[in-house]
Design an enzyme around this catalytic site. Sequence first.
Site, PDB file in Angstrom:
ATOM      1  N   CYS A  81      47.046  18.246  15.666  1.00 49.70           N
ATOM      2  CA  CYS A  81      46.388  18.081  16.889  1.00 49.70           C
ATOM      3  C   CYS A  81      45.200  17.231  16.689  1.00 49.70           C
ATOM      4  CB  CYS A  81      46.104  19.598  17.476  1.00 49.70           C
ATOM      5  SG  CYS A  81      45.745  19.733  19.282  1.00 49.70           S
ATOM      6  N   HIS A 176      50.424  23.106  16.887  1.00 46.32           N
ATOM      7  CA  HIS A 176      49.649  23.771  15.584  1.00 46.32           C
ATOM      8  C   HIS A 176      50.790  24.805  14.960  1.00 46.32           C
ATOM      9  CE1 HIS A 176      45.765  23.038  16.910  1.00 46.32           C
ATOM     10  NE2 HIS A 176      46.033  23.000  18.114  1.00 46.32           N
ATOM     11  N   GLU A 178      50.385  25.925  12.174  1.00 49.38           N
ATOM     12  CA  GLU A 178      49.520  26.970  11.348  1.00 49.38           C
ATOM     13  C   GLU A 178      49.270  28.114  12.232  1.00 49.38           C
ATOM     14  OE1 GLU A 178      48.710  24.346  12.709  1.00 49.38           O
ATOM     15  OE2 GLU A 178      46.583  24.326  13.378  1.00 49.38           O
TER      16      GLU A 178
HETATM   17  N1  GLN Z   1      41.619  17.761  22.559  1.00 47.08           N
HETATM   18  C1  GLN Z   1      41.236  18.194  20.955  1.00 47.08           C
HETATM   19  C2  GLN Z   1      40.843  16.610  20.426  1.00 47.08           C
HETATM   20  O1  GLN Z   1      40.747  15.794  21.147  1.00 47.08           O
HETATM   21  C3  GLN Z   1      42.379  18.376  20.167  1.00 47.08           C
HETATM   22  C4  GLN Z   1      42.685  19.990  20.458  1.00 47.08           C
HETATM   23  C5  GLN Z   1      43.225  20.728  19.249  1.00 47.08           C
HETATM   24  O2  GLN Z   1      43.086  20.248  18.093  1.00 47.08           O
HETATM   25  N2  GLN Z   1      43.922  21.910  19.593  1.00 47.08           N
HETATM   26  O3  GLN Z   1      40.401  16.541  19.399  1.00 47.08           O
END
Ligand code: GLN
Length: 198
Positions: A81, A176, A178
Amino acid sequence: MASPTVGVLALQGDVREHQRVLTDLGADVVLVRTPAQLEAVAGLVIPGGESSVIDKLSRLFEVAGPIRKRIEDGMPVFGTCAGLIMLADRVVDAISGQQSFGGLDVTVRRNAFGSQNQSFETELDVPELGEPAVHATFIRGPVVDAVGSRARVMAALPDGRVVAVAQGNLLGTSFHPEMNGEPRFHQYFLDRVAEHAG
Ligand code: GLN
């Protein structure tokens, strides 16, 4: 032979969740905030969280430059992410001045799936990982808008949106693993670490 030590970048985000998956897989895990701590690891996980904050703190702690250098030298890195955003060469909808470490020849678009309450979970087919499908949790995740010639798609949603990419020793997911007790991406990362260290 003792397994190499791996790090989780611990500036912000879901550090503990990654630490737990890696430890459960038998890895020797340390938290990384400084250049000295980075030097001691053979691979690095960049957690989910907020990429603009991870960017700012990594520069403040003067670990951003050293991470870039290690990525160029082939260190295995797995980003989820926000971690995928940090690994992308190009970021769309970044905040003003936001930088990434880069390494993955991809363009990612931040918050591509909408806001927090548009978070969703789905079963995702990841051919390289085989059966069963991956239970994937998306929380304000990025989408991979463009995959350059050096990177490859590891998984896409049924509508074609790319959500997992790899390139050499680098791996990034929009979701994710994890958070779902899904160990196969972390195992893939640890295999790259063992290969690279060996
Ligand atoms: N929207 C977040 C970002 O721009 C990422 C979200 C996440 O890691 N769950 O970093």
